[in-house]
Scaffold this motif. Sequence first.
Motif, short mmCIF file in Angstrom:
data_model
loop_
_atom_site.label_atom_id
_atom_site.label_comp_id
_atom_site.label_asym_id
_atom_site.label_seq_id
_atom_site.Cartn_x
_atom_site.Cartn_y
_atom_site.Cartn_z
N UNK A 124 45.13 42.57 39.96
CA UNK A 124 44.75 41.19 39.62
C UNK A 124 44.80 40.98 38.11
N UNK A 125 44.43 42.00 37.37
CA UNK A 125 44.39 41.83 35.92
C UNK A 125 45.78 41.53 35.35
N UNK A 126 46.79 42.20 35.92
CA UNK A 126 48.12 42.02 35.37
C UNK A 126 48.84 40.81 35.97
N UNK A 127 48.43 40.37 37.15
CA UNK A 127 49.24 39.40 37.86
C UNK A 127 48.60 38.04 38.04
N UNK A 128 47.36 37.86 37.60
CA UNK A 128 46.69 36.59 37.89
C UNK A 128 47.41 35.41 37.26
N UNK A 129 48.08 35.62 36.10
CA UNK A 129 48.83 34.53 35.48
C UNK A 129 50.29 34.54 35.94
N UNK A 130 50.85 35.76 36.15
CA UNK A 130 52.24 35.86 36.56
C UNK A 130 52.46 35.24 37.94
N UNK A 131 51.51 35.33 38.82
CA UNK A 131 51.68 34.85 40.19
C UNK A 131 51.18 33.43 40.37
N UNK A 132 50.66 32.83 39.33
CA UNK A 132 50.14 31.47 39.43
C UNK A 132 51.22 30.49 38.97
N UNK A 133 51.83 29.77 39.91
CA UNK A 133 52.84 28.78 39.59
C UNK A 133 52.19 27.41 39.51
N UNK A 134 52.51 26.66 38.45
CA UNK A 134 51.99 25.31 38.35
C UNK A 134 53.08 24.39 37.81
N UNK A 135 52.85 23.10 37.93
CA UNK A 135 53.86 22.10 37.58
C UNK A 135 54.28 22.23 36.12
N UNK A 181 49.16 47.42 45.72
CA UNK A 181 48.57 48.26 44.67
C UNK A 181 47.06 48.28 44.76
N UNK A 182 46.45 47.08 44.95
CA UNK A 182 44.99 47.00 45.05
C UNK A 182 44.50 47.80 46.26
N UNK A 183 45.19 47.69 47.39
CA UNK A 183 44.78 48.41 48.59
C UNK A 183 44.81 49.92 48.36
N UNK A 190 30.56 52.98 49.16
CA UNK A 190 30.59 51.52 49.18
C UNK A 190 30.39 50.95 47.78
N UNK A 191 29.51 51.55 47.00
CA UNK A 191 29.28 51.07 45.64
C UNK A 191 30.55 51.15 44.81
N UNK A 192 31.28 52.26 44.94
CA UNK A 192 32.52 52.41 44.18
C UNK A 192 33.59 51.43 44.65
N UNK A 193 33.64 51.20 45.97
CA UNK A 193 34.62 50.24 46.50
C UNK A 193 34.37 48.85 45.92
N UNK A 194 33.11 48.42 45.92
CA UNK A 194 32.79 47.09 45.40
C UNK A 194 33.06 47.00 43.90
N UNK A 195 32.78 48.08 43.17
CA UNK A 195 33.05 48.07 41.73
C UNK A 195 34.55 47.94 41.47
N UNK A 196 35.35 48.64 42.26
CA UNK A 196 36.79 48.56 42.08
C UNK A 196 37.31 47.16 42.39
N UNK A 197 36.80 46.55 43.47
CA UNK A 197 37.22 45.19 43.82
C UNK A 197 36.87 44.24 42.69
N UNK A 198 35.64 44.35 42.19
CA UNK A 198 35.22 43.48 41.09
C UNK A 198 36.08 43.68 39.86
#
Length: 515
Positions: A1-12, A138-140, A149-157
């Motif tokens: 998400x860090x690398x792709x949040x802008x690359x994958x966001x298409x706008x007008x 990649x995220x999966x 569970x704590x580590x899983x949530x930290x990674x998702x965040x």
Amino acid sequence: MRRSKNETRLDVAALLAHGSLRDATPLYLTPSSGLIESVVLVSQLEAIRQVRPNTVVVLSTDMGSGGWLVSAALRHAWERRASAVVVAGSAYASAAVGLAERLGITLLATDGEPAALALALAAEIGAALSVVDAELARVARTVAKDATLADVLKTISRELDGVGVLLEYDGIVLASAGMPLRETDEVITVEVGGANSALRGTLTARVPNSSVHNLRLVRSILEVVTPAVKAAWLWEELVSTARAVPTAAIAGLDQDPARSGADFEEQYRHLLTQLGWREGEPYVAVWLRSGQVPVHRPELTAVLRLLWRKVTVRSPLAEVQDGWLVLVSAEDQDASAQLETRIRTRLGPALAELGLVAGLSRWQEDTPALAVIVREARLAAQSAWSMGPGTVLGFAGLGVVAATTFVDMDAVGLVAELSLPRLMISPDRDAIITAVAAFLDHRGSVSLAAKSLSLHRNTLQARLNRARELGVPLDIPSELLSVHLIVKVLRRSMPDTTTSEDPLVNQKGLPEFPV
């Protein structure tokens, strides 16, 4: 998400600047650039009614044969929250531009073939989606490396740039990671487990209103990591179940309440040693329970184990016959008091939501037998139930008052109706009951009782004599305890009967009976 949040966001705005819309002419642009997630080529007006939000609606050349068609298309596209409407360069009128401005929807014109523009835009969207698919994979893979569970949530965040991520059960937060909760515009949730699953919850991402995240991508990430969340939860539940066996064994072995704790430890001394219990080590027992009839839903134990981690992770929670039991190491009385405080502050609201209470044993300098502290915690939990869900009650503040837990108040009221009929129908019943209660509260002192009621001594004495006339046995010592119990129960139905000087009502609202 860090690398792709802008690359994958298409706008007008981006596609007008350097994308498939760069050859289109803006007729009207909204102040904020619309997000683009799909494109549709429309040749019939009704088709616009089916488009999804964030779609670019491209009108075919035929749709531009009449100005009213463009105006109608703009209205339908606005209703469906489309990103933009594209028309052929010769198929619009100035009225359509004015309508787009009033509706607040972007209107573009193309000098080329509308179908060609739609195909180019579809290819660009497809390329962006392929990047999203790679990002999700990649995220999966990243989340799958975490065991807890704590580590899983930290990674998702972390993948969502620190967004708050919560695992919830019926609105109760079981575990969390990321930014603390605050006002947000978007709450995105996916279910963990199905209706028939032993573990059911909701994985939630709370995206701040200042965020630039692609919310659709956030939801996709939550969906692909849900199996990892469930797997980690199941693994921790399995480990906790195994660790809780020694605690469950104590409750299972102690089936004879008449037997002393010393006898219990002597009989099972070798077994307790094998289970890991060391003689002389101080513990505080915590008993969680529901109402009078124990109700165990399949997933409730797993939920409570996650909640219990907010108190301590070292002491496992065991499911026992009519509740849940934990034995927590407590070196001194301060540690015991801190434990009760942590349970009340960190678990109290959740226990109330789940319809549960908690009872704790006392901390004693001379370490009692394990069976004894378990019995104390269980009695404290039974007493706590009379005070309502969410109550956390220590046996140290209860003592002999625990006996009142087993008194049927309705039965006591019936005894009063049957054994004291003249009192019950007397018009001055409430005043007499109050006088008798104060008299017994103050150990038979008329002067102190009169003072507590702000009455003259003779007035109180007259009411006591009236009570005797109506059959209340105030002069038979062996019956005074029963009389005291009856008047206490009867006073419950009287308005505003509890005074600050009432020694039989302690700070927790429980009656105390002198012996």
